[in-house]
Design an enzyme around this catalytic site. Structure first.
Site, PDB file in Angstrom:
ATOM      1  N   TYR A   1     -23.489 -44.953 -11.610  1.00  9.78           N
ATOM      2  CA  TYR A   1     -23.050 -45.426 -12.930  1.00  9.78           C
ATOM      3  C   TYR A   1     -22.431 -44.302 -13.769  1.00  9.78           C
ATOM      4  O   TYR A   1     -21.812 -44.559 -14.793  1.00  9.78           O
ATOM      5  CB  TYR A   1     -24.223 -46.038 -13.708  1.00  9.78           C
TER       6      TYR A   1
ATOM      7  N   LYS B   1     -30.474 -45.342   0.907  1.00 11.46           N
ATOM      8  CA  LYS B   1     -29.741 -45.809   2.082  1.00 11.46           C
ATOM      9  C   LYS B   1     -29.319 -44.569   2.877  1.00 11.46           C
ATOM     10  O   LYS B   1     -28.126 -44.279   3.017  1.00 11.46           O
ATOM     11  CB  LYS B   1     -28.519 -46.631   1.651  1.00 11.46           C
TER      12      LYS B   1
ATOM     13  N   ASP C   1     -32.254 -51.865   1.295  1.00 10.69           N
ATOM     14  CA  ASP C   1     -32.059 -53.277   1.639  1.00 10.69           C
ATOM     15  C   ASP C   1     -33.326 -53.843   2.282  1.00 10.69           C
ATOM     16  O   ASP C   1     -33.757 -54.961   1.978  1.00 10.69           O
ATOM     17  CB  ASP C   1     -30.833 -53.481   2.527  1.00 10.69           C
TER      18      ASP C   1
ATOM     19  N   ASP D   1     -31.785 -50.596 -10.401  1.00  7.69           N
ATOM     20  CA  ASP D   1     -31.328 -51.666 -11.275  1.00  7.69           C
ATOM     21  C   ASP D   1     -31.613 -53.016 -10.601  1.00  7.69           C
ATOM     22  O   ASP D   1     -32.179 -53.941 -11.195  1.00  7.69           O
ATOM     23  CB  ASP D   1     -29.819 -51.487 -11.506  1.00  7.69           C
TER      24      ASP D   1
ATOM     25  N   ASP E   1     -35.205 -55.589 -11.226  1.00 10.34           N
ATOM     26  CA  ASP E   1     -35.011 -56.967 -11.688  1.00 10.34           C
ATOM     27  C   ASP E   1     -35.625 -57.951 -10.705  1.00 10.34           C
ATOM     28  O   ASP E   1     -36.265 -58.924 -11.084  1.00 10.34           O
ATOM     29  CB  ASP E   1     -33.515 -57.284 -11.845  1.00 10.34           C
TER      30      ASP E   1
END
Ligand code: NAD
Length: 368
Positions: free
Chosen positions: A142, A192, A225, A249, A253
């Site tokens: 970001y 990852k 993942d 993020d 959530d």
């Protein structure tokens, strides 16, 4: 000794409504527990823009840097949608996070027994769930440069850069290990590393910090993942999860919604220790300003109340009082008091925002 200081920034929409209920709790702690805070209040977001033409003034920013903790309600609303990007309400919140250098975002996902039916997962999967996701908040994709939309030949290309320095990884890893020591002593780090160099470095640095400084904490690594799958399959296998800005993020959530309503979810964002040894800190509910229900006494104040409980624990060293407050919220839910967001039955009259706050105060009284 002076009282601990708290800056309250109610913000927009339901922000002031839920904050009014936190004010009742703060008063209760002063009256009944002799715990008094120096509370100041100021503007952030759209209301600050209305008053000053900016979503956060330099004066408010300076105050936020001085206090022991900041408690924010929510910012934003349709009235401000057409404002220039630089003065949108959210810029006030981003400025606070950036200038306070709040790199460690704590997102608990805790399932209150009384709300286990609210989850989209089976009750036995979520009942008793209590995990903490720690998301790196000030770096990663970001913020990485280069970024932008450029033209290449006859098409446009969107560019963002995932970038992490060793020290950025190390400080959030430490924050996760410290948290684990206060909980079940278990950290799972997610990245990852199979496809991203930043993931390889993330895994190496987390392991190095662990081996050198926190060998007593159980550490595992998981691809993000696979972590998302495991979080929905059997979330109770986790205690503390530490991950980067982007994966955090998404995963926070996901984990949060395992537990039911947005109206129940608190958060904390912590930075480096101040002179008193406590971290710079901003506490806020996960939800936004909910313009669809603002001004109607429908907002659930629990997320903001539980954010204050996090402040008691992480900024004011009042862990027992934080537990008392969390237990009071749990009791209110167990007693069947529900704001509209926590009801799916027809014909039941929901509690108003202030009735919910009053019920928590009554449960605090009953805890004495
Ligand atoms: P939102 O979280 O405000 O609302 C989403 C839905 O959840 C709405 O239906 C709302 O009524 C409900 N809801 C949220 N909090 C609730 C509560 N405490 N009790 C009961 N119901 C609740 O998200 P949104 O609608 O996408 O955004 C509205 C505004 O808030 C936008 O301007 C957005 O930019 C802003 N926003 C601010 C923050 C923040 O201040 N941290 C976070 C997210 C969104």
């Amino acid at each position: 000794m002076s009282n601990p200081s708290l800056l309250i920034l109610p913000g927009d929409g339901i922000g002031p409504e839920v904050m009014a209920e936190v004010r009742k709790i703060i008063t209760w702690f002063g009256d009944k527990r002799g715990i008094t805070f120096d509370v100041s209040e100021d503007l952030v977001g759209g209301c600050a823009y209305d008053a000053h033409g900016v979503p956060l003034t330099d004066e408010t920013m300076a105050k936020a840097q001085e206090v022991d903790a900041v408690l924010l309600g929510a910012v934003g609303g349709p009235k401000y949608d057409s404002l220039d990007f630089s003065v949108k309400p959210e810029r006030g919140l981003l400025r606070l996070r950036k200038e306070m250098d709040l790199f460690s975002n704590l997102r608990p996902a805790q399932c209150f027994d009384a709300l286990a039916d609210f989850s989209s997962l089976k009750k036995n999967v979520v009942a008793g769930l209590d995990i903490m996701i720690i998301r790196e908040l000030t770096s990663g994709v970001y913020f990485g440069e280069p970024r932008g939309i450029i033209r290449e030949g006859n098409e446009r290309v969107g560019i963002n850069t995932q970038r992490y320095t060793e020290s950025e990884i190390a400080r959030v890893a430490r924050s996760a290990f410290e948290m684990a020591r206060k909980r079940s002593n278990k950290v799972c780090s997610m990245e990852k590393a199979n496809v991203m160099e930043s993931g390889i470095l993330w895994r190496e640095v987390v392991q190095e910090i662990h081996d050198a400084e926190y060998p007593d904490v159980e550490l595992s690594h998981m691809y993000a993942d696979a972590g998302a799958m495991q979080l929905t399959r059997w979330p109770k296998q986790f205690d503390v999860i530490v991950t980067d800005n982007l994966f955090g993020d998404l995963l926070s959530d996901l984990a949060a919604m395992l537990t039911g309503s947005l109206g129940m979810l608190p958060s904390a964002s912590l930075g480096a220790p101040m002179a008193n040894g406590r971290p710079k800190a901003l506490y806020e509910p996960v939800h936004g300003s909910a313009p669809d229900i603002a001004g109607q006494e429908k907002a659930n104040p629990c997320a903001c109340i539980l954010s204050f409980a996090m402040a008691l624990r992480y900024s004011f060293d009042l862990g027992d009082e934080a537990t008392r407050l969390e237990a009071a919220v749990e009791k209110v839910l167990a007693d069947g008091v529900r704001t509209a967001d926590l009801l799916n039955e027809e014909g039941v009259t929901p509690a108003t925002t202030s009735q919910m706050g009053d019920a928590v105060v009554a449960a605090l009284d009953a805890s004495l």
